[in-house]
Design a protein around this motif. Sequence first.
Motif, PDB file in Angstrom:
ATOM      1  N   GLU A  70       0.862  -1.180   0.000  1.00  0.00           N
ATOM      2  CA  GLU A  70       0.000   0.000   0.000  1.00  0.00           C
ATOM      3  C   GLU A  70       0.897   1.229   0.000  1.00  0.00           C
ATOM      4  O   GLU A  70       2.045   1.160   0.380  1.00  0.00           O
ATOM      5  N   GLY A  71       0.356   2.353  -0.376  1.00  0.00           N
ATOM      6  CA  GLY A  71       1.120   3.586  -0.300  1.00  0.00           C
ATOM      7  C   GLY A  71       1.589   4.093  -1.643  1.00  0.00           C
ATOM      8  O   GLY A  71       2.394   5.006  -1.704  1.00  0.00           O
ATOM      9  N   GLY A  72       1.118   3.503  -2.690  1.00  0.00           N
ATOM     10  CA  GLY A  72       1.457   4.001  -4.014  1.00  0.00           C
ATOM     11  C   GLY A  72       2.474   3.164  -4.734  1.00  0.00           C
ATOM     12  O   GLY A  72       3.354   2.557  -4.123  1.00  0.00           O
TER      13      GLY A  72
ATOM     14  N   ARG B  53       0.873  -0.400 -13.018  1.00  0.00           N
ATOM     15  CA  ARG B  53      -0.582  -0.543 -12.916  1.00  0.00           C
ATOM     16  C   ARG B  53      -1.226   0.816 -13.094  1.00  0.00           C
ATOM     17  O   ARG B  53      -0.602   1.842 -12.883  1.00  0.00           O
ATOM     18  N   LYS B  54      -2.476   0.772 -13.399  1.00  0.00           N
ATOM     19  CA  LYS B  54      -3.228   2.014 -13.494  1.00  0.00           C
ATOM     20  C   LYS B  54      -3.520   2.578 -12.107  1.00  0.00           C
ATOM     21  O   LYS B  54      -3.580   3.773 -11.917  1.00  0.00           O
ATOM     22  N   SER B  55      -3.677   1.697 -11.138  1.00  0.00           N
ATOM     23  CA  SER B  55      -3.946   2.128  -9.768  1.00  0.00           C
ATOM     24  C   SER B  55      -2.663   2.665  -9.148  1.00  0.00           C
ATOM     25  O   SER B  55      -1.646   1.983  -9.100  1.00  0.00           O
ATOM     26  N   ARG B  56      -2.707   3.867  -8.648  1.00  0.00           N
ATOM     27  CA  ARG B  56      -1.537   4.457  -8.018  1.00  0.00           C
ATOM     28  C   ARG B  56      -1.553   4.265  -6.498  1.00  0.00           C
ATOM     29  O   ARG B  56      -0.642   4.693  -5.814  1.00  0.00           O
TER      30      ARG B  56
END
Length: 72
Positions: free
Chosen positions: A6-8, A35-38
């Motif tokens: 977690e945390g980017g 990934r698209k999720s940052r």
Amino acid sequence: MKVSWEGGADYYNAAKLEEIFKQFGGVEDVIIKTRKSRSRGSAIVVMASKEAAVSPVSLLLFQALFAIVMGV
């Protein structure tokens, strides 16, 4: 082994992950997955031996079991 955090996605880089995992044995390669999720990051850490790959997993299982037993 696959690792995630977690945390980017930019929270860890390949050099930092290699530094963390080399304490368990040789690290052959670290591949950061884009990934698209940052909000989460993930990578594949290729360890030099089976024993080196099992070591961090065993440590995490021990810590989880200890926390359950101690009620932490």
